[in-house]
Enzyme design. Structure first.
Site, mmCIF file in Angstrom:
data_model
loop_
_atom_site.group_PDB
_atom_site.id
_atom_site.type_symbol
_atom_site.label_atom_id
_atom_site.label_comp_id
_atom_site.label_asym_id
_atom_site.label_seq_id
_atom_site.Cartn_x
_atom_site.Cartn_y
_atom_site.Cartn_z
ATOM 1 N N GLU A 123 20.348 17.617 40.014
ATOM 2 C CA GLU A 123 19.300 16.767 39.477
ATOM 3 C C GLU A 123 18.912 15.664 40.461
ATOM 4 O OE1 GLU A 123 22.052 17.824 35.947
ATOM 5 O OE2 GLU A 123 22.174 17.603 38.128
ATOM 6 N N SER A 183 49.274 45.549 37.122
ATOM 7 C CA SER A 183 49.880 44.590 36.187
ATOM 8 C C SER A 183 48.808 43.689 35.568
ATOM 9 C CB SER A 183 50.941 43.756 36.913
ATOM 10 O OG SER A 183 50.365 42.950 37.938
ATOM 11 N N THR A 230 51.783 44.850 50.524
ATOM 12 C CA THR A 230 50.508 44.695 51.223
ATOM 13 C C THR A 230 50.653 43.694 52.364
ATOM 14 O OG1 THR A 230 49.233 45.199 49.229
ATOM 15 C CG2 THR A 230 48.090 44.013 50.982
#
Length: 340
Positions: free
Chosen positions: A46, A288, A194
């Site tokens: 604004e 999961s 990973t």
């Protein structure tokens, strides 16, 4: 309001934990000012909108209508309340996309405007405005981050080789898109295998944008310090069962093996004010989140240039609802939401 939303999206990746907001000021069907929240801690939409009005048009502000995608704030944070600035500028009408559920606002901005005699029209394009800030709204209404699960798989549903050797599934264009996705989220999460076998950086090196906070599950703290995730270049949080300890750019966050890891991660990220997370693997960690129905969308990349006779199976998507698809050269991307 469509323009407000388009402007707001320009702040993606730069304004969190604040919401993305766009504002447009209109006088007799002519836009005389527009703005969006560009950077966390700096002026809101604004204010930028009002400040963008040309000197020759300043006198038109008290006879104009402001359109804003989210309820103007009513509290002092990093910046003064936007509702106060609107009142000070004597803007007679404000059209709002949707209400702000944040407890410091949540109707207070609208209330301030109404008390000042300003006409308030809302909601307008509410569904689109809610979707724009789904991360912000999820965080403040469900007290957890917005969660995206993502993986790449072969046409027969293989996510990796059994020996954990590199399996390059997606093409170069898709890889750049993935880095764009990373830049839009507050954090990125991977599991132990990973991290160990892929040794990823989890950065946005293929896309100009902020690097997400790196999250890692290493319950027994068995990962070597030589991994890229521990290079200190990006703040990193390690969820583990052994210790709670903070170092420069590295936080060891202790969890327990006796409770849901997904629930504990969500709780921790809420406490740490991390509003969104991209879960990138591996299969066990992804599954999961899916099994506990603790995700908000899934992005599944299927590459067609590589075939794998066997390997690590991708997560199961049978509980998901497909809502969009995208083709990028040799890759197909499917977008899902939870069925429930």
């Amino acid at each position: 309001m469509h323009r407000c939303i388009a402007l707001a999206t320009l702040g993606a990746g730069h304004v969190a934990p604040n919401p993305m907001v766009g504002a447009v000021l209109v006088h007799e069907n002519r836009i005389i000012g527009e703005g969006y929240h560009r950077q966390y801690g700096q002026a809101h939409a604004e204010v930028n909108c009002i400040n963008a009005v040309a000197a020759a048009d300043k006198q038109l502000i008290p006879a104009s209508t402001m359109y804003v995608s989210l309820e103007p704030c009513a509290h002092f944070g990093k910046t003064p309340p936007c509702a106060d600035r609107i009142i000070a500028e004597k803007i007679p009408t404000v059209v709002i996309g949707c209400r702000d559920p944040f407890s410091e606002v949540n109707g207070k901005g609208i209330g301030k405007l109404l008390a000042a005699g300003i006409e308030v029209v809302y909601p307008v394009l509410e569904a689109a405005c809610l979707d724009l800030n789904k991360r912000f709204f999820t965080f403040h209404t469900q007290h957890r981050p917005y969660i995206i699960v993502k993986w790449a798989q072969t046409p027969n549903g293989i996510i990796g080789n059994n020996d954990h050797s590199r399996l390059l599934i997606s093409n170069a264009v898709t890889n750049r898109l993935v880095h764009k996705w990373r830049s839009e989220e507050a954090a990125i999460l991977v599991g132990t295998n990973t991290a160990l076998f892929d040794d990823p950086s989890l950065t946005t090196r293929l896309w100009k944008g902020n690097n997400p906070v790196r999250l890692l599950v290493d319950m027994d703290l068995r990962l070597p310090a030589s991994l890229r995730l521990f290079d200190g270049s990006v703040p990193t949080i390690v969820f583990n069962s052994l210790k709670q300890e903070e170092r420069p750019h590295l936080l060891y966050y202790q969890v327990t093996k006796d409770l849901s890891l997904v629930h504990q991660i969500c709780h921790a990220l809420y406490q740490l004010q991390i509003q969104s997370v991209l879960v990138e693997g591996g299969t066990q960690l992804l599954q999961s989140f899916i099994d506990e129905n603790r995700y908000d969308e899934a992005r599944v990349i299927t590459g067609t240039t590589i075939a794998a006779a066997g390997g690590i199976a991708a997560p199961v998507t049978s509980s998901m609802l497909l809502y969009d698809t995208l083709s990028l050269q040799s890759d197909s991307i499917r977008f899902y939401k939870p069925a429930l």
